[in-house]
Design a protein around this motif. Sequence first.
Motif, mmCIF file in Angstrom:
data_model
loop_
_atom_site.group_PDB
_atom_site.id
_atom_site.type_symbol
_atom_site.label_atom_id
_atom_site.label_comp_id
_atom_site.label_asym_id
_atom_site.label_seq_id
_atom_site.Cartn_x
_atom_site.Cartn_y
_atom_site.Cartn_z
ATOM 1 N N GLN A 38 0.799 -1.235 0.000
ATOM 2 C CA GLN A 38 0.000 0.000 0.000
ATOM 3 C C GLN A 38 0.827 1.277 0.000
ATOM 4 O OE1 GLN A 38 -4.001 -1.501 2.429
ATOM 5 N NE2 GLN A 38 -2.899 0.295 3.118
ATOM 6 N N ASN A 39 2.122 1.129 0.363
ATOM 7 C CA ASN A 39 3.007 2.292 0.403
ATOM 8 C C ASN A 39 2.643 3.277 1.510
ATOM 9 O OD1 ASN A 39 5.370 3.503 -0.618
ATOM 10 N ND2 ASN A 39 4.161 5.016 -1.750
ATOM 11 N N ASN A 40 2.014 2.766 2.587
ATOM 12 C CA ASN A 40 1.867 3.584 3.796
ATOM 13 C C ASN A 40 1.949 2.671 5.009
ATOM 14 O OD1 ASN A 40 -0.723 2.385 3.838
ATOM 15 N ND2 ASN A 40 -1.662 4.239 4.656
ATOM 16 N N ARG A 41 2.144 3.264 6.181
ATOM 17 C CA ARG A 41 2.416 2.471 7.381
ATOM 18 C C ARG A 41 1.454 2.854 8.502
ATOM 19 N NH1 ARG A 41 7.277 0.057 6.737
ATOM 20 N NH2 ARG A 41 7.468 -0.391 8.974
ATOM 21 N N ASN A 42 1.353 1.962 9.506
ATOM 22 C CA ASN A 42 0.643 2.300 10.744
ATOM 23 C C ASN A 42 1.672 2.912 11.688
ATOM 24 O OD1 ASN A 42 -0.567 2.385 13.289
ATOM 25 N ND2 ASN A 42 -1.755 0.517 12.932
ATOM 26 N N PRO A 43 1.608 4.216 11.917
ATOM 27 C CA PRO A 43 2.649 4.868 12.729
ATOM 28 C C PRO A 43 2.675 4.409 14.176
ATOM 29 C CG PRO A 43 0.864 6.387 12.238
ATOM 30 C CD PRO A 43 0.613 5.167 11.417
ATOM 31 N N TYR A 44 1.562 3.865 14.665
ATOM 32 C CA TYR A 44 1.485 3.493 16.075
ATOM 33 C C TYR A 44 2.106 2.116 16.343
ATOM 34 C CZ TYR A 44 -1.553 7.423 15.597
ATOM 35 O OH TYR A 44 -2.034 8.684 15.288
ATOM 36 N N ILE A 45 2.455 1.413 15.266
ATOM 37 C CA ILE A 45 3.270 0.201 15.393
ATOM 38 C C ILE A 45 4.747 0.586 15.337
ATOM 39 C CG2 ILE A 45 3.885 -1.983 14.277
ATOM 40 C CD1 ILE A 45 0.968 -2.192 13.354
ATOM 41 N N ASP A 46 5.098 1.488 14.414
ATOM 42 C CA ASP A 46 6.479 1.969 14.322
ATOM 43 C C ASP A 46 6.885 2.770 15.555
ATOM 44 O OD1 ASP A 46 6.857 0.849 11.799
ATOM 45 O OD2 ASP A 46 6.174 2.650 10.751
ATOM 46 N N HIS A 47 5.972 3.599 16.031
ATOM 47 C CA HIS A 47 6.257 4.467 17.185
ATOM 48 C C HIS A 47 5.079 4.414 18.162
ATOM 49 C CE1 HIS A 47 9.955 6.381 15.721
ATOM 50 N NE2 HIS A 47 9.399 6.363 14.518
ATOM 51 N N PRO A 48 5.024 3.412 19.031
ATOM 52 C CA PRO A 48 3.904 3.290 19.977
ATOM 53 C C PRO A 48 3.753 4.513 20.876
ATOM 54 C CG PRO A 48 5.227 1.285 19.935
ATOM 55 C CD PRO A 48 5.980 2.295 19.151
ATOM 56 N N GLU A 49 4.856 5.238 21.070
ATOM 57 C CA GLU A 49 4.805 6.416 21.945
ATOM 58 C C GLU A 49 3.934 7.524 21.375
ATOM 59 O OE1 GLU A 49 8.365 7.082 19.221
ATOM 60 O OE2 GLU A 49 7.383 5.394 20.237
ATOM 61 N N TYR A 50 3.674 7.496 20.060
ATOM 62 C CA TYR A 50 2.816 8.518 19.455
ATOM 63 C C TYR A 50 1.406 8.493 20.060
ATOM 64 C CZ TYR A 50 6.139 9.397 15.577
ATOM 65 O OH TYR A 50 7.224 9.747 14.816
ATOM 66 N N VAL A 51 0.942 7.311 20.481
ATOM 67 C CA VAL A 51 -0.411 7.219 21.051
ATOM 68 C C VAL A 51 -0.543 8.121 22.258
ATOM 69 C CG1 VAL A 51 -2.060 5.676 22.193
ATOM 70 C CG2 VAL A 51 -0.823 4.884 20.170
ATOM 71 N N ASN A 52 0.409 8.008 23.169
ATOM 72 C CA ASN A 52 0.354 8.831 24.383
ATOM 73 C C ASN A 52 0.600 10.296 24.076
ATOM 74 O OD1 ASN A 52 -0.078 6.480 25.754
ATOM 75 N ND2 ASN A 52 1.988 6.322 26.601
ATOM 76 N N GLN A 53 1.457 10.565 23.095
ATOM 77 C CA GLN A 53 1.744 11.954 22.750
ATOM 78 C C GLN A 53 0.523 12.649 22.160
ATOM 79 O OE1 GLN A 53 5.284 12.172 20.285
ATOM 80 N NE2 GLN A 53 6.435 10.830 21.663
ATOM 81 N N ILE A 54 -0.358 11.885 21.515
ATOM 82 C CA ILE A 54 -1.559 12.473 20.906
ATOM 83 C C ILE A 54 -2.750 12.449 21.856
ATOM 84 C CG2 ILE A 54 -3.262 12.191 19.052
ATOM 85 C CD1 ILE A 54 -0.945 11.062 17.333
#
Length: 614
Positions: A249-265
Motif C-alpha cells: 500500500q506504500n503507507n504504514r501504521n505509525p502506532y506500530i512503528d512508534h507506539p509512543e505517538y499514542v500517548n503523545q496524541i
Amino acid sequence: MKKNYFLLLLLSVTIGFAQIPSGYYNTATGTGYTLKTQLYNIIKGHTDNGYAGLYTTYQTSDVDNFYENDGTVLDMYSENPSGTDPYNYSTGSTQRCGNYSAEGDCYNREHIIPQSVFNEQSPMVADAHFITPTDGKVNGMRSNYPHGTVSSATYTSQNGGKLGSSSVSGYSGTVFEPINAFKGDIARMYFYFATRYENTVAGYSYAMFDGSSNKVFTTAFLNLLLAWHAQDPVSAREIARNNAIYTRQNNRNPYIDHPEYVNQIWGGTPSGDTQAPTTPTSLASTSKTATSISLSWTASTDNVAVTGYDVYANSAYKTTVSSTTATITGLTASTTYSIYVKAKDAAGNASASSNTISVTTNSSGTGTATDLLFSEYIEGSGNNKALEIANNTGSSVSLSAYTIKKQTNGAGSWSTGLALSGTLTTGSKFVIVNSSISSSCFSPSSANISTTATELTFNGNDAVGLFKNGVLIDIIGTFNGGTANFAIDVTLRRKSTVTSPSTTFNLSSQWDSFSQDTCNNLASKIAKPIEEGVVELSDEIVVFPNPSDGIFNIVLDNSDSPYSIEILSFSGQKVFEKQNATDSVISVSHLSSGIYIAKITRDSKTTIKKIVIN
C-alpha cells in the motif's frame, strides 16, 4: 499481541524498525492533535489495491510465523496463542468464502471498523491496515458491534473471543471482546483509522466515535483503547504485518512503528479514572501438585477495562496475569495456602479481594490425581457424542460408585444418571459413546459403554457431570448456565497439566479445543490385555529423578542393549519417541509441566513408568 520469546521479539523488532524508510517520520515533530495531523499527511494517499486485493496482501501480511509457525492464516479470532488452534486456514486457498454455518468453515475479511460506518467507500473498504482475515462465523457474530469489554457473554468463540453486554462506561449495547493477546493490535488499528481518515472521520456515525476529527473517540472508548494499547505492547507479528502492508500500500501504521505517538496524541493513563474494578468471584483451585496450585475465577468488570489480576498466597504477592486463570509455582509440598485475587485497571485502581480459598499442596513427588476425571468430550455432527474418563490416581478404581449425569439446556435438575461398572486400572481410559455414533468417528463396539441414554445426547449447552456416591466431582460446562453454548461442534481434550477433577469448568485453562468430529484420540489408552511376551520390568529399568525438570536418566541392567521409548501425555497423545536408543539420559525439556507415561521396550519386553515434569 504478546510474545513469550524475548530474544526472537528483540531480533524481530530490530529488523522491523530497520525497515522503516529513512526519513519517513521526519515531519512528525508536534504533540497532541498537531502530531496526529502531521501523521495523517505522511500516511494519506496510499495505494488502493482493491477489495479483492486484500487476499493477495494476506499471503504475506497475515501468516503464522509466530505461534505454530506453520504458514497458515494468522486469524485473531481463532488463534490460540498458548495451545493448539481449533482450526486453520491456508493463505491463497479457496477456503475463503461468504457462506458458513460453524467455525472452521471458511475465512473472509473482517473490517475492524465496520464497512457500514463509511458506506463501503474507497479507499477505506480495502485498507489492509484495519482489515484482517478472520473466520467467517466469528466475523458474522461480531457483526457491526463495537469492540469493548463484555459483562455477560452470549457467545464465546473457540479461542475465547466473546460477544455480549457491554461493561464500557456509558454504553449499554452489545460489544465484541477479543482475547487479551490481540487487544493491543486492534487498538492500534483504531488509532490508525482515526489518523489516516482524519479528513472524513467526523462524518461517520459509530458508537465508539464522538463526531470530531481530532479526538475521534468517546471518552469511555478512548480510555478502553488506551488501556488495551498499554497492556498488549507491539509485537513482532505486528511489525512484520506493517512491513508487508507497506510493500503493498506504500503507507504504514505509525502506532506500530512508534507506539509512543499514542500517548503523545491522546494521553497515556485513562483520564479521570478513579473507579476500581468489581471484585473477582468464584475463585477455585482447578488442580495442584506438590509445588504448584492452578486457579480460576470469574472475571471482574470495570468502567474502562480490567488490565490484570494480582494473585496472593498467604498474603504475599505471587504473580500478575491478564486472564482469569493462573498457576502459582515454587510452593512447598504438603503445605496449606490461603489464596485470593485482586483485579486492577490501567489507572492503577485495585478491586477488593476475591473470596479466599484454602488449598493444600500434594505430598512431594506424587503428582497423582485425587480421583477420576473427564479426559475427552466429543460434541460432533449428528449423534457423534462421546465421553472419556481417565484414571490417573496411581491405583485401580472400582467404578460402582460413579455415575454420569446431564443437565438439559442449562436449566433444571440433573438427570437420573448413567451408572458405571467394572474396575478401571491406573493409566487407563473408560469410553462411553452414543450407540448411533458414526463408524467413521468411532466404532461403538470398541467403547466400554455404547448407549442411547439421555446422558449421551448432550448438545453444546448441556452440562455433563461425573458423580461419586451422588456427589459432583468433575464437570464439563456450567450448571444452570442457560442456553449459551459452551462447547458446540467441538472436541475437547483435558490438558496434561490438569491431573485432578474440578467442579468448576474453565475452558481455556483446563481443555484444548479441536474442530468438529475430531475423533482420532478417543480411546487411545483404553486398558488392553497384556500381550504374550510383554512383562513388567520395574525391577530391571530405573528412571530417575522423578519428579524431573525434563531431563531424566534411564538405567538398565545391561547398558549395551538398545531400547525404544515412547512418552504419552495423560490425554493419550504421543509427545516423544526414540527407537534403538542407547542413551542413558533422555532430554524432553521442551515438554510443559505435567504427568506423562513413558513406555520403554527392550528385547520384546516392555515396562511402563510414570514421569512427573515440574
